[in-house]
Design a protein around this motif. Structure first.
Motif: not given
Length: 320
Positions: A244-251
Motif C-alpha cells: 500500500t505504501f512505499y515508505k513511512n511519511g508518505e502521507i
C-alpha cells in the motif's frame, strides 16, 4: 481522367483507414487462455488512482488518463469449464468482470461463478451493489465469506437486500479450511491481522493443478502475523503482497501508525536474505495513490526490480 484518379485514391485511402480501424479493434481484444490461469485485474488501493479530490503531483496527471488504474482484484479462469472466479468485489467490478470474462469469450460478458472476499473495507466488497436489482439483478452469485463477513452482509443494508432477493448466495468459509472449486482448483482462506471494524480479514492460497499463488492485499505488518511470511512464500509459485505504501511519511497529514501496512521499504529489509528464486515470486500490489510504484519509470520501480522483486500490473496472466 483526373477526377477518376482522385476518386480511386480516395477509395484506397478509405479502405486503408478501415483496415487500420479493424486492426486496432482486433488488437484491443483480450487473448483467450487455454489453461487454468490467474490474471491481475487491478492494483490500486481501495479508493483507486487517481483518488477522489486529489490535486497533488501524484494524481494531477492521472485525471485525464482514459485508462485509470483500477482497484486491486485478481481473477481465476478455467477455460475448459468456461468458468471464472473473482477475488474482491471492488468499485470497478463491472469493468473487471468484463475483462475477466473476455479471457473465455471476447464477445460476451459472463458473471463470475464465484466471488471470494477478503474483508469489509470499501475497495474489497462494495462492488457487490452492482449485482442488485438497480443494476444487473444477478441470480444467486456464490459469494464466499468468512463468518463475521457472512453475518455483516446478512444483517446490514443494503447488503442484506442482495441476500433476500437472491442476487447473491453467501457461502461460509473458515480459517485454513480448503474449498474445492473443481478437481484441479482449490482455495484456502487464512486470517491475517488487519483493522477489523466490521469483519475479519483473510488472505488466500489459490492452488491449481501445477502452481499455487498467495494473495495478501491487506495486512497490518508482517511481524504482527504469527505465521512466517517467508515460509509461506517458499511454499508457493507466486505471492501477491500488500504494498500500500512505499515508505513511512508518505502521507504527510496523517499519522501512518493509524493505517498500518508493511511499507515496501520494510519488505525489502524483511526479505533481503531470501534466495533470488523466492524473491522473484513476489509481486507487490494494492498501491495507494501516493505510492511511487504507480508512476512509470520511477526510481522506486527501478529499485524494486533491481532488488529482484516484481510489480503487479493489470493484465498479467499466470498459469496455475
Amino acid at each position: 481522367m483526373f477526377n477518376k484518379i482522385v476518386f480511386s485514391l480516395l477509395l484506397l485511402s478509405l479502405a486503408s483507414c478501415d483496415k487500420k480501424i479493424n486492426n486496432v479493434e482486433k488488437s484491443s481484444k483480450t487473448k483467450t487462455v487455454s489453461q487454468t490461469s490467474l490474471v491481475i485485474l487491478g492494483t490500486a488501493q481501495d479508493a483507486g488512482y487517481p483518488q477522489i479530490g486529489c490535486t497533488k503531483s501524484c494524481c494531477v496527471d492521472k485525471w485525464d488518463d482514459v485508462n485509470p488504474t483500477q482497484v486491486t482484484s485478481i481473477g481465476v479462469i478455467e477455460p475448459k469449464e468456461k468458468k471464472t472466479y473473482l477475488f474482491e468485489a471492488t468499485p470497478d467490478i463491472k469493468f473487471q468482470i468484463k475483462k475477466l470474462s473476455s479471457y473465455i469469450d471476447n464477445n460476451s460478458i459472463q458473471l463470475p461463478n464465484g466471488i471470494f472476499l477478503t474483508h469489509a473495507h470499501i475497495g474489497h466488497y462494495t462492488g457487490l451493489m452492482q449485482l442488485g436489482r438497480e443494476a444487473i439483478n444477478a441470480k444467486n452469485i456464490p459469494v464466499f465469506t468468512m463468518p463475521k463477513m457472512f453475518q455483516y452482509l446478512s444483517s446490514n443494508g443494503p447488503w442484506n437486500q442482495l441476500v433476500e432477493l437472491g442476487n447473491i448466495d453467501l457461502k461460509t468459509i473458515t480459517n485454513n479450511t480448503e474449498v474445492s472449486i473443481s478437481s484441479h482448483l482449490k482455495i484456502t482462506p487464512f486470517i491475517v491481522p488487519h483493522r477489523g471494524e466490521y469483519t475479519e480479514t483473510v488472505g488466500y492460497k489459490i492452488q491449481g493443478s501445477n502452481k499455487t499463488a498467495l494473495f495478501i492485499p491487506d495486512i497490518d505488518k508482517w511481524e504482527k502475523w504469527q505465521i512466517s511470511i517467508e515460509d509461506e512464500i517458499k511454499k508457493v509459485d507466486y505471492a501477491f503482497l500488500d504494498a500500500t505504501f512505499y515508505k513511512n511519511g508518505e502521507i504527510a497529514n496523517r499519522d501512518m501508525s493509524e493505517i498500518p501496512h508493511p511499507f515496501v521499504e520494510e519488505s525489502f529489509k524483511r526479505f533481503e536474505n531470501m534466495t533470488i528464486k523466492d524473491k522473484s515470486k513476489i509481486y507487490f500490489i494494492h498501491f495507494n495513490h501516493t505510492n511511487p510504484l504507480l508512476k512509470n519509470n520511477s526510481m522506486a520501480k527501478n529499485e524494486v526490480i533491481n532488488l529482484g522483486f516484481n510489480i503487479a500490473k493489470e493484465g498479467l496472466i499466470f498459469d496455475l
